[in-house]
Design a protein around this motif. Structure first.
Motif, PDB file in Angstrom:
ATOM      1  N   ARG A  39       0.843  -1.205   0.000  1.00 20.65           N
ATOM      2  CA  ARG A  39       0.000   0.000   0.000  1.00 20.65           C
ATOM      3  C   ARG A  39       0.877   1.253   0.000  1.00 20.65           C
ATOM      4  NH1 ARG A  39      -2.620  -4.142   0.200  1.00 20.65           N
ATOM      5  NH2 ARG A  39      -1.788  -4.073  -1.914  1.00 20.65           N
ATOM      6  N   ALA A  40       1.997   1.238   0.734  1.00 19.87           N
ATOM      7  CA  ALA A  40       2.893   2.398   0.754  1.00 19.87           C
ATOM      8  C   ALA A  40       3.432   2.693  -0.648  1.00 19.87           C
ATOM      9  CB  ALA A  40       4.043   2.159   1.731  1.00 19.87           C
ATOM     10  N   ALA A  41       3.774   1.638  -1.377  1.00 20.31           N
ATOM     11  CA  ALA A  41       4.287   1.825  -2.736  1.00 20.31           C
ATOM     12  C   ALA A  41       3.187   2.306  -3.675  1.00 20.31           C
ATOM     13  CB  ALA A  41       4.880   0.505  -3.238  1.00 20.31           C
ATOM     14  N   GLU A  42       1.989   1.751  -3.539  1.00 23.79           N
ATOM     15  CA  GLU A  42       0.886   2.076  -4.449  1.00 23.79           C
ATOM     16  C   GLU A  42       0.341   3.480  -4.210  1.00 23.79           C
ATOM     17  OE1 GLU A  42      -0.518  -2.589  -4.199  1.00 23.79           O
ATOM     18  OE2 GLU A  42      -1.861  -1.010  -3.483  1.00 23.79           O
ATOM     19  N   ILE A  43       0.174   3.853  -2.939  1.00 25.55           N
ATOM     20  CA  ILE A  43      -0.503   5.113  -2.619  1.00 25.55           C
ATOM     21  C   ILE A  43       0.469   6.279  -2.599  1.00 25.55           C
ATOM     22  CG2 ILE A  43      -1.910   6.315  -0.887  1.00 25.55           C
ATOM     23  CD1 ILE A  43      -2.850   3.509   0.059  1.00 25.55           C
ATOM     24  N   PHE A  44       1.669   6.063  -2.049  1.00 27.90           N
ATOM     25  CA  PHE A  44       2.592   7.176  -1.820  1.00 27.90           C
ATOM     26  C   PHE A  44       3.935   7.038  -2.532  1.00 27.90           C
ATOM     27  CE2 PHE A  44      -0.044   7.270   2.143  1.00 27.90           C
ATOM     28  CZ  PHE A  44      -0.659   8.484   1.893  1.00 27.90           C
ATOM     29  N   ALA A  45       4.135   5.963  -3.298  1.00 25.52           N
ATOM     30  CA  ALA A  45       5.411   5.726  -3.980  1.00 25.52           C
ATOM     31  C   ALA A  45       6.580   5.729  -2.999  1.00 25.52           C
ATOM     32  CB  ALA A  45       5.635   6.745  -5.097  1.00 25.52           C
ATOM     33  N   VAL A  46       6.343   5.202  -1.801  1.00 27.73           N
ATOM     34  CA  VAL A  46       7.383   5.082  -0.781  1.00 27.73           C
ATOM     35  C   VAL A  46       7.927   3.665  -0.808  1.00 27.73           C
ATOM     36  CG1 VAL A  46       7.821   5.045   1.707  1.00 27.73           C
ATOM     37  CG2 VAL A  46       6.466   6.895   0.712  1.00 27.73           C
ATOM     38  N   PRO A  47       9.245   3.488  -1.013  1.00 30.21           N
ATOM     39  CA  PRO A  47       9.798   2.127  -1.055  1.00 30.21           C
ATOM     40  C   PRO A  47       9.855   1.512   0.336  1.00 30.21           C
ATOM     41  CG  PRO A  47      11.552   3.746  -1.204  1.00 30.21           C
ATOM     42  CD  PRO A  47      10.261   4.516  -1.240  1.00 30.21           C
ATOM     43  N   GLY A  48       9.794   0.181   0.375  1.00 23.45           N
ATOM     44  CA  GLY A  48       9.879  -0.513   1.650  1.00 23.45           C
ATOM     45  C   GLY A  48       9.986  -2.008   1.457  1.00 23.45           C
ATOM     46  N   CYS A  49      10.082  -2.712   2.570  1.00 26.17           N
ATOM     47  CA  CYS A  49      10.139  -4.168   2.554  1.00 26.17           C
ATOM     48  C   CYS A  49       9.604  -4.674   3.886  1.00 26.17           C
ATOM     49  CB  CYS A  49      11.573  -4.664   2.320  1.00 26.17           C
ATOM     50  SG  CYS A  49      12.811  -3.948   3.425  1.00 26.17           S
ATOM     51  N   ALA A  50       9.240  -5.946   3.926  1.00 29.37           N
ATOM     52  CA  ALA A  50       8.714  -6.550   5.146  1.00 29.37           C
ATOM     53  C   ALA A  50       9.881  -6.976   6.031  1.00 29.37           C
ATOM     54  CB  ALA A  50       7.828  -7.743   4.809  1.00 29.37           C
ATOM     55  N   VAL A  51       9.904  -6.491   7.273  1.00 25.09           N
ATOM     56  CA  VAL A  51      11.000  -6.800   8.187  1.00 25.09           C
ATOM     57  C   VAL A  51      10.441  -7.094   9.575  1.00 25.09           C
ATOM     58  CG1 VAL A  51      12.489  -5.198   6.932  1.00 25.09           C
ATOM     59  CG2 VAL A  51      11.463  -4.473   9.090  1.00 25.09           C
ATOM     60  N   ASP A  52      11.218  -7.828  10.346  1.00 22.19           N
ATOM     61  CA  ASP A  52      11.009  -7.931  11.786  1.00 22.19           C
ATOM     62  C   ASP A  52      11.923  -6.881  12.420  1.00 22.19           C
ATOM     63  OD1 ASP A  52      11.082  -8.601  14.520  1.00 22.19           O
ATOM     64  OD2 ASP A  52      10.775 -10.723  14.109  1.00 22.19           O
ATOM     65  N   ALA A  53      11.369  -5.999  13.237  1.00 23.74           N
ATOM     66  CA  ALA A  53      12.161  -4.912  13.808  1.00 23.74           C
ATOM     67  C   ALA A  53      13.318  -5.421  14.649  1.00 23.74           C
ATOM     68  CB  ALA A  53      11.274  -3.999  14.652  1.00 23.74           C
ATOM     69  N   ALA A  54      13.253  -6.663  15.110  1.00 23.70           N
ATOM     70  CA  ALA A  54      14.324  -7.219  15.938  1.00 23.70           C
ATOM     71  C   ALA A  54      15.488  -7.744  15.117  1.00 23.70           C
ATOM     72  CB  ALA A  54      13.770  -8.336  16.824  1.00 23.70           C
ATOM     73  N   GLN A  55      15.364  -7.717  13.782  1.00 28.13           N
ATOM     74  CA  GLN A  55      16.402  -8.285  12.912  1.00 28.13           C
ATOM     75  C   GLN A  55      16.263  -7.638  11.535  1.00 28.13           C
ATOM     76  OE1 GLN A  55      17.930 -12.719  12.861  1.00 28.13           O
ATOM     77  NE2 GLN A  55      16.065 -12.618  11.689  1.00 28.13           N
ATOM     78  N   MET A  56      16.788  -6.436  11.389  1.00 25.53           N
ATOM     79  CA  MET A  56      16.547  -5.674  10.169  1.00 25.53           C
ATOM     80  C   MET A  56      17.684  -5.831   9.163  1.00 25.53           C
ATOM     81  SD  MET A  56      14.510  -2.233  11.369  1.00 25.53           S
ATOM     82  CE  MET A  56      15.584  -1.672  12.677  1.00 25.53           C
ATOM     83  N   PRO A  57      17.350  -5.770   7.870  1.00 29.73           N
ATOM     84  CA  PRO A  57      18.337  -6.056   6.821  1.00 29.73           C
ATOM     85  C   PRO A  57      19.118  -4.840   6.362  1.00 29.73           C
ATOM     86  CG  PRO A  57      16.202  -5.786   5.822  1.00 29.73           C
ATOM     87  CD  PRO A  57      15.991  -5.613   7.308  1.00 29.73           C
ATOM     88  N   PHE A  58      19.462  -3.945   7.284  1.00 28.88           N
ATOM     89  CA  PHE A  58      20.144  -2.716   6.919  1.00 28.88           C
ATOM     90  C   PHE A  58      21.508  -2.654   7.596  1.00 28.88           C
ATOM     91  CE2 PHE A  58      15.536  -1.623   7.238  1.00 28.88           C
ATOM     92  CZ  PHE A  58      15.277  -1.632   5.869  1.00 28.88           C
TER      93      PHE A  58
END
Length: 526
Positions: free
Chosen positions: A114-133
């Protein structure tokens, strides 16, 4: 030529509460009411104040957003990560108001779509306890009204600080001034999906945030009666309340939780724009997007080149492509699925991860910090035990079941009367493995009010994760005599369903015309 890579470690399972919460949120951000209604029901008032296609309490939401946006302005930064960002509205506000480059992540892949469709904001599904950054990937990290819902909140707060280069802004209404108040609330919590289960006290700040400097203030939670309800908000009154001097903003109002401001470095990174309070408020009160229709194609947005990704399994840098990401170390793949990649994986025990997590922040900030973090995590831990047995007079009763359609309680627990052809009796959220709940034994009696009715059809449904809603192919049906006699009826789920899939809910459908159905017991088993 032999493969020199180390063998892949056996993956840890995702805990049951997180699996159920992820499924619950995927449904909420896709089709919470509708079973195909075709309109996205927004979390925040993205369609404008008073729009009925948004969750309620718009004035309260605007007040919370304003407090957070003022903190973002104070923090500064050119890049921002919003964790638990729902449909990407807050990240988009920060992009529009401050000119920041933004990423919004959530444990729900549907929220990221929905973030990508409505606001063109990139993202991914993450668990906050183990983030891929990579460490320090974002100048500023924001996380509002999220940590209270997490199964691993202590690890998550450490991760939020790790990926922030300069500042973390953390907000939650479930943060208490005293440990006594916190412990009282902990004793009352429940393990429902997305429940408020992880609660903190001011005394926890030392172990959670040391060695970084932390400031915090209580969130202002206004009485919104003077602003009118969602369909008739007095925008002028709300604007005046927002623009009161901050030392008077909460006078006579309630204060809950905190907005915490954690600085990792003292030098402020200047954002491209620095709007005034008036500009922030006017933007909040006037901004609206057209109602979003579902299903909509999710665009494949370019991933920011400055955001370096690392494998959540082995922590090596990931290689990106148009298809997603892959780890050159352990060969773990994170493909794009309908425009969004998921990095949600099972977590090793916190005790096994803690030393490395502390090392990334320079070791213990004080002697015993690791011990204190483990003790806090233990205090907040809560096992999720799915229910598979309900009986009218037992410890697990039918109070948590809901009667839908024209099926209404008939005077005492477990007795339901219907005046329509398609009533339903719906269980609460379960979180049970399908393999442990594919057989349903139901003890019931049907009493017709029409003497011409001698039997009725009763159908039992299983709602399995990934199905979107109940499907007829996930059901079994039996003809039951309508003679008022109590009998046990066994329903069986078809065998083609993955036994490791998650069972979300079950439903009992008695197809009866003016009659009463009395349910004594429901038991799910293998």
């Amino acid at each position: 030529m032999t493969d020199s890579r180390p063998p892949a470690a056996k993956p840890f399972p995702v805990d049951r509460y997180t699996r159920l919460t992820q499924a619950w949120l995927d449904i909420r951000y896709q089709d919470p009411h509708g079973h195909g209604a075709g309109v996205y029901y927004a979390h925040e008032p993205i369609y404008g104040l008073g729009a009925p296609q948004c969750e309620p309490h718009h004035a309260r939401r605007v007040m919370r957003l304003f407090q957070l946006l003022r903190r973002v302005r104070e923090a500064g930064g050119r890049t921002l990560l919003d964790v638990g960002g729902a449909e990407g509205y807050f990240a988009k506000l920060c992009e529009e108001l401050f000119g920041m480059e933004v990423v919004s992540v959530d444990i729900s892949a549907e929220a990221c779509r929905r973030a990508a469709e409505i606001f063109a904001v990139p993202g991914c599904a993450v668990d906050a306890a183990q983030m891929p950054f990579a460490t320090g990937s974002f100048d500023l990290v924001t996380c509002a009204e999220v940590v209270e819902h997490l199964a691993a909140p202590v690890e998550s707060i450490l991760e939020l600080q790790r990926v922030a280069k300069a500042t973390l802004v953390l907000a939650t209404e479930e943060w208490f001034p005293t440990e006594e108040a916190r412990d009282h609330e902990l004793a009352e919590r429940s393990s429902r999906p997305h429940g408020e289960r992880s609660l903190f006290a001011d005394a926890d700040m030392r172990c959670l945030f040391s060695p970084y400097k932390v400031q915090f203030e209580r969130q202002v939670v206004p009485s919104v009666a003077s602003f009118g309800d969602d369909r008739a908000i007095d925008v002028g009154a709300l604007r005046r309340a927002l623009l009161r001097p901050q030392d008077k903003l909460g006078k006579g109002e309630g204060h809950e939780g905190i907005v915490a401001f954690i600085r990792k470095q003292t030098q402020r990174i200047e954002p491209p724009r620095t709007p005034t309070d008036e500009e922030i408020v006017d933007h909040l009160l006037s901004r609206a997007v057209p109602v979003h229709k579902l299903p909509a194609p999710t665009p494949s947005l370019a991933w920011p080149a400055w955001c370096h990704m690392r494998c959540v399994v082995c922590q090596r840098q990931l290689d990106g492509s148009a298809a997603g990401w892959r780890c050159g170390g352990c060969d773990q793949a994170y493909p794009l699925e309908r425009g969004v990649a998921s990095f949600v994986r099972g977590l090793p025990p916190f005790q096994a991860r803690l030393a490395a997590m502390l090392e990334e922040r320079g070791g213990e900030a004080y002697s015993g910090q690791g011990r204190d973090l483990l003790a806090l995590a233990g205090k907040l831990a809560m096992d999720f035990v799915p229910t598979s047995h309900w009986q009218r007079d037992g410890s697990e009763t039918f109070e948590s079941w809901s009667a839908e359609g024209d099926l209404a309680p008939g005077g005492r627990q477990g007795v339901y009367r219907s005046a329509a052809d398609d009533p339903q009796l719906l269980s609460p959220w379960l979180g049970l493995d399908v393999g442990k709940g594919r057989r349903a034994e139901v003890s019931l009696a049907v009493r017709p009010t029409d003497p011409a009715v001698h039997e009725t059809l009763v159908e039992f449904f299983w709602w399995v994760d990934g199905d979107g809603y109940f499907k007829v192919e996930r059901s079994d049906r039996k003809v039951v005599p309508a003679d008022g006699q109590r009998r046990q009826v066994t329903f069986t789920l078809p065998t083609d369903v993955d036994p490791d899939a998650l069972l979300l809910k079950v439903r009992l459908d008695p197809a009866i015309t003016p009659s009463a159905i009395e349910v004594f017991e429901v038991r799910l088993s293998a």
